[in-house]
Design a protein around this motif. Structure first.
Motif, short mmCIF file in Angstrom:
data_model
loop_
_atom_site.label_atom_id
_atom_site.label_comp_id
_atom_site.label_asym_id
_atom_site.label_seq_id
_atom_site.Cartn_x
_atom_site.Cartn_y
_atom_site.Cartn_z
N ILE A 702 0.86 -1.18 0.00
CA ILE A 702 0.00 0.00 0.00
C ILE A 702 0.89 1.23 0.00
O ILE A 702 1.87 1.29 0.74
N LYS A 705 0.07 8.36 0.64
CA LYS A 705 0.46 9.68 0.13
C LYS A 705 -0.10 10.76 1.04
O LYS A 705 -1.28 10.77 1.37
N LEU A 710 -6.14 12.91 -3.65
CA LEU A 710 -6.32 11.67 -4.41
C LEU A 710 -7.74 11.51 -4.96
O LEU A 710 -8.04 10.51 -5.60
N ASP A 713 -7.80 11.00 -8.67
CA ASP A 713 -7.39 9.63 -9.01
C ASP A 713 -8.53 8.66 -8.75
O ASP A 713 -8.78 7.74 -9.53
N MET A 714 -9.23 8.85 -7.61
CA MET A 714 -10.36 7.98 -7.30
C MET A 714 -11.42 8.04 -8.39
O MET A 714 -11.96 7.01 -8.82
N LEU A 717 -10.11 6.28 -11.63
CA LEU A 717 -10.08 4.82 -11.47
C LEU A 717 -11.49 4.25 -11.42
O LEU A 717 -11.74 3.14 -11.90
N TYR A 739 -6.63 -0.46 -10.10
CA TYR A 739 -6.15 -0.72 -8.74
C TYR A 739 -6.90 0.15 -7.73
O TYR A 739 -7.55 1.14 -8.07
N CYS A 741 -7.77 2.79 -4.73
CA CYS A 741 -7.32 4.12 -4.32
C CYS A 741 -8.40 4.70 -3.41
O CYS A 741 -9.58 4.64 -3.73
N ILE A 751 -3.05 4.05 -1.80
CA ILE A 751 -3.07 3.54 -3.16
C ILE A 751 -2.59 2.09 -3.12
O ILE A 751 -1.57 1.78 -2.48
N GLU A 752 -3.31 1.21 -3.77
CA GLU A 752 -2.92 -0.20 -3.83
C GLU A 752 -1.71 -0.38 -4.74
O GLU A 752 -1.63 0.22 -5.82
N ILE A 836 -1.00 4.81 -14.37
CA ILE A 836 -1.12 5.25 -12.99
C ILE A 836 -1.04 6.77 -12.93
O ILE A 836 -0.68 7.41 -13.92
N ASP A 837 -1.37 7.34 -11.77
CA ASP A 837 -1.21 8.78 -11.49
C ASP A 837 -2.04 9.63 -12.46
O ASP A 837 -1.60 9.98 -13.55
#
Length: 970
Positions: A702, A705, A710, A713-714, A717, A739, A741, A751-752, A836-837
């Motif tokens: 894990i 951050k 985030l 990002d959530m 995703l 993944y 988050c 974050i996974e 990612i990111d």
């Protein structure tokens, strides 16, 4: 103190895990209720219970000790980091977790109900806001909501206690349970008693102690005095005079008991401006107030503007009345009254248009919103002080912000305050009525024009003629286009109560929408409470997995609910308390935004309700690392070693390892301190590694951050997971890796870590001795896969790469994902490529020195093609199949374009930096070519595909620059 108690304290202190620890001590001042002051050193990591025991032993040698009584009858208070009093009822917490503002603890006598107080204390710790702060809010709506939620929680707990073991396991740990068949039918409006009898108690000064009254006027059109579900009436008479009621005058009831229907008030709506303070205008400026009435984003009438007032800070408008060109009877139930205070300079006054007035101001325009009706449906009256917000969105017409919160600014000390007065229109209260069913109008045949309108995307605007057509053919919409309900709602003239009543009648018989279609009805454009209740009724058909998919948006649209007690809040609490997984993510989605003033009270109330039925350690480690890396940037290698050593030392402490090991996980992992590290990026995220005992000792990772938001990002995703689901529903599995988050607080989260994966940058750099040349080595990626796969496994890995590359090419193009350097694209040893990111979305591509660094619609380099074609040159059948995958995936997303637009629209007020207005969502409409035929849309995508291939050399140049910069940092 009895000798036995003294001996017990001595034995406990001697055998305590903290015995002998003199390091990390802190000097604390203890204030006793006897007036005695004691200063004492205590371990920083001691629990509150341990500290109280130490204090009790020390207090024996001070005067008035016998007056203290039993130790268990006392607890500590402190001033916490939020500068408010906090009762430390939960004595299992450690002093370093409590973190008092000053090292001062006050010993106070406990009140009764210790079990309840302990529960309140634990809830306060969980939600990050002490319940005493909620107790102190003098707002009847807050009190009513908390009381109702407490009662519902008690009822749910009683139901849980009656469950069998199997029922309890299914409720708490069921992986995927379909909800019961649809919700109970709504109560019919015709289920009314034949006669209404009400027992009313009055003061002796008014009428008799007790009288029974009955309703005799069944034909009046005004609102019933007491119950919303009974015939509309305000004429109440003593029961014994019922037969002769029409010959008697009505009794003089107290004002709060007699109510008038808002539809019977024909006067224009108006408000009175009293004064404003802390406006902070220029000395020579003329200050005005602009006010507008909105239903959603629709301006109901022309805004009203005040006279001018001079001065820097305090302003008065001599109780001037702002009258609107809209009658009270035509006010929709969810009308918002929006204000903006602005300074008019001479050069601005000469402008003819007010559209961009605020762009020429020297100062930010304070704004504030409030509802016209309160949470009970009663038209507001009396004085109210509204504390304004200073941040103002750009490009808003009329300088008003209807999409903004209706909460006033809680930080009142420096906020501009606007004092207004709601006048009284009647001698008693005015309320909004319940809707009655009305007769249906004759049906009209639908036509091609109606079908074309209904198939438009949610961002398309309707002209007045189209709205009139939809409203005229509303019954045809119900029968043939039930999913068109949002467009019908946009066609309702909400300022006409006859139309509202007919709409409500139609809602009673409208077919239930699918949950995906119903999501749009929770947008800000549909504020009507009955519409939102209908939408929530449709959501009840969601499975637990589907609800998890959209939970992020459902939490955000709580911001659009003007009242705490609403259908959506009840729905979320009900499902969260019925399923632990839903509850877990609902808790964190709310908890992550509890620091935001606009939702602080609302989210705290919901969290409290949920909690009735530790990430601070990770954050402190992260702060330690960032501090260490900033101190000495020159000696990088030595500093990195020292910083990692400090992190290891910190993580090895019993408090940290115990806390991290107890993090809730379905697999119950244990932390492996030696494998933990921090990552070489700006915010120095932590890489925490766990040992998974259930999977034969495999490790789980894990990333924590601290310093990054985030939530974007959530969102990205979540959309990737939805795309994966939609593709699979179309029998197209593109091997997406969405993944995990989770944002857990203000700019912090988890974050996974995807196992057995490496970045394109690392793969390229390990294959070349020169960083500048690594990006141009087209064999590096294929060789890396060959090293990890042989024979049939290599063929499967290349197929995995081909499918996943197609999926991410389409997804990143549609979502406009930027900053695609070689460290933001990864490949698993099994062949799956994934991105990612997601700090840049919706076409917000990065630039440097004004030069756009990313010139391709999506990343498709020749080394990717090299892998897809298994190293063969020229475009082969493998490449043709890859292109077909991309086109098929694109067409699937186009069919669901409205859903994507809805999900992004529901996030507009979340405060994401790259999703602030409808213009941002326009990118999705353009990338999906909505409004075009499939043939034209496919033509557009093929052009973008060819452009990505043709300009891929620019991507390689950017990757080269990134690799060189990375090599210099190492």
């Amino acid at each position: 103190m009895p000798p036995a108690m003294t001996d017990l304290l001595d034995i406990w202190a001697a055998h305590s895990p903290l015995a002998g620890h003199v390091l990390d001590q802190v000097t604390v001042d203890f204030l006793l209720p006897t007036g005695i002051y004691i200063q004492m050193d205590v371990p920083r990591e001691a629990t509150i219970q341990h500290i109280k025991l130490l204090l009790w032993k020390q207090a024996q040698s001070f005067p008035l000790f016998p007056s203290l009584g039993e130790m268990e009858s006392h607890m500590f208070e402190c001033v916490n980091q939020a500068a408010v009093h906090e009762e430390l009822e939960d004595e299992s917490r450690r002093l370093c977790d409590v973190r008092p503002f000053l090292p001062v603890l006050r010993l106070v006598t406990r009140n009764c109900g210790r079990a309840e107080r302990l529960l309140d204390s634990k809830i306060g710790v969980l939600i990050g806001k002490g319940l005493h702060e909620l107790d102190a809010i003098n707002d009847q709506e807050v009190k009513d909501f908390r009381s109702k939620m407490f009662r519902l929680s008690e009822e749910r707990m009683q139901k849980v206690q009656m469950m069998t073991c199997t029922e309890w396991l299914q409720a708490c740990f069921s992986p995927q349970l379909e909800p019961p068949a649809g919700p109970a039918a709504p109560e019919g409006l015709n289920d009314r008693p034949a006669d209404l009898k009400v027992i009313i108690h009055f003061d002796q000064s008014q009428v008799r102690d007790e009288d029974t009254y009955t309703c005799v006027d069944r034909g009046c059109v005004c609102l019933c005095t007491f119950l919303a579900s009974v015939p509309d009436c305000v004429h109440i008479f003593p029961a014994q005079y019922a037969n002769a009621a029409h010959s008697l005058p009505p009794l003089a009831f107290p004002r709060q008991l007699v109510q008038t229907c808002v539809w019977d008030v024909s006067q224009p709506f108006k408000i009175v401006l009293v004064n404003g303070s802390k406006v902070n205008a220029e000395e020579s400026a003329k200050v005005q107030v602009r006010a507008g009435l909105f239903h959603g984003t629709e301006l109901l009438c022309k805004p009203a503007v005040s006279s001018e007032s001079s001065g820097r800070s305090d302003h008065t408008w001599n109780n001037s009345t702002l009258e609107f060109d809209l009658s009270v009877c035509d006010l929709p139930r969810m009308t918002r009254l929006c204000f903006a205070i602005y300074a008019v300079m001479d050069k601005v006054k000469k402008q003819k248009s007010t559209k961009n007035l605020h762009t020429n101001k020297y100062q930010t325009i304070p704004w504030v919103n409030t509802m016209v009706f309160d949470y009970k449906g009663q038209l507001k009256t009396g004085d109210i002080i509204l504390h304004c917000w200073s941040s103002f969105p750009d490009e808003l017409e009329e300088m008003l912000n209807p999409i903004g919160t209706i909460q006033t600014n809680p930080y009142t000390e420096n906020a501009t305050a606007l004092h207004i007065h709601f006048p009284e229109y009647m001698s008693h209260s005015v309320v909004f009525p319940p809707f009655d069913k009305v007769r249906h109008r004759g049906w009209k045949k639908f036509n091609i024009e109606l079908k074309e309108i209904m198939e438009r995307d949610p961002l398309s605007q309707l002209c007045e003629n189209e709205k009139d057509l939809i409203w005229t053919l509303r019954h045809d919409c119900k029968d043939y286009f039930p999913q068109s309900l949002p467009k019908l709602l946009l066609s309702v003239k909400w300022s006409k109560h006859e139309d509202m009543a007919q709409l409500q009648a139609l809602l009673q018989v409208w077919p239930k929408l699918s949950p995906r279609d119903a999501l749009e009805l929770l947008d800000f454009n549909y504020p009507d409470q009955y519409v939102r209740k209908y939408a929530v009724g449709c959501l009840r058909d969601m499975s637990e997995e589907e609800l998890s998919q959209y939970l992020l948006q459902l939490v955000q649209v709580l911001r659009y609910e003007p009242y705490y007690d609403c259908a959506l809040t009840h729905f979320l609490l009900e499902r969260a308390q019925g399923n632990r997984k839903i509850g877990h993510f609902l808790f964190w989605h709310l908890r992550a935004e509890i620091h935001m003033p606009a939702v602080l009270v609302q989210f705290a109330l919901i969290l409290e309700a949920y909690c009735r039925g530790t990430l601070s350690k990770l954050k402190s480690v992260n702060e330690l690392i960032k501090l260490g890396t900033i101190k000495n940037a020159r000696s990088k290698t030595k500093e990195a070693m020292l910083t990692k050593e400090a992190m290891m030392t910190c993580l090895r402490q019993s408090g940290y390892s115990e806390t991290l090991s107890d993090l809730h996980s379905p697999l119950n992992p244990n932390i492996l301190v030696e494998k933990c590290r921090y990552m070489d990026s700006k915010m120095k995220p932590l890489w925490i590694v766990y040992n998974n005992k259930l999977l034969g000792g495999d490790t789980l990772g894990i990333i924590f951050k601290n310093g990054d938001d985030l939530r974007q990002d959530m969102l990205t995703l979540q959309i990737l997971r939805l795309m994966d689901l939609l593709w699979k529903e179309a029998n197209l599995d593109l091997r997406i890796v969405p993944y995990g988050c989770l944002a857990t607080g203000d700019r912090s989260g988890l974050i996974e870590v995807v196992s057995s994966a490496d970045t394109i940058a690392n793969i390229q750099l390990t294959s070349s001795n020169v960083a500048a040349a690594a990006a141009f080595n087209k064999d590096a990626l294929l060789n890396w896969l060959k090293e990890r796969n042989s024979g049939d496994a290599l063929e499967r890995a290349i197929e995995e790469f081909t499918l996943s590359c197609a999926g991410y090419c389409v997804a990143t193009y549609v979502l406009g994902i930027g900053d695609r350097h070689s460290d933001n694209i990864m490949v698993r040893s099994t062949g799956q490529l994934f991105h990612i990111d997601f700090g840049h979305i919706l076409g917000n591509f990065k630039s440097k020195f004004g030069i756009k660094r990313e010139r391709v619609p999506f990343i498709l380099t020749h080394d990717f093609i090299h892998v897809i074609q298994e190293g063969k040159t020229g475009y082969t059948e493998k490449f043709a199949s890859f292109r077909q995958y991309c086109e098929a995936a694109y067409l699937v997303l186009r069919k669901n374009g409205n859903l994507f637009i809805t999900l992004f629209a529901l996030m507009l007020t979340a405060g994401l930096p790259e999703l602030t207005s409808v213009k941002d969502i326009q990118y999705l409409k353009d990338s999906l070519a909505l409004g075009k035929t499939d043939e034209d849309a496919l033509k557009q995508f093929r052009q973008k595909f060819d452009e990505a291939l043709r300009e891929s050399w620019t991507t390689k140049v950017n990757w080269m620059a990134h690799n060189v910069a990375k090599d210099n940092r190492s």
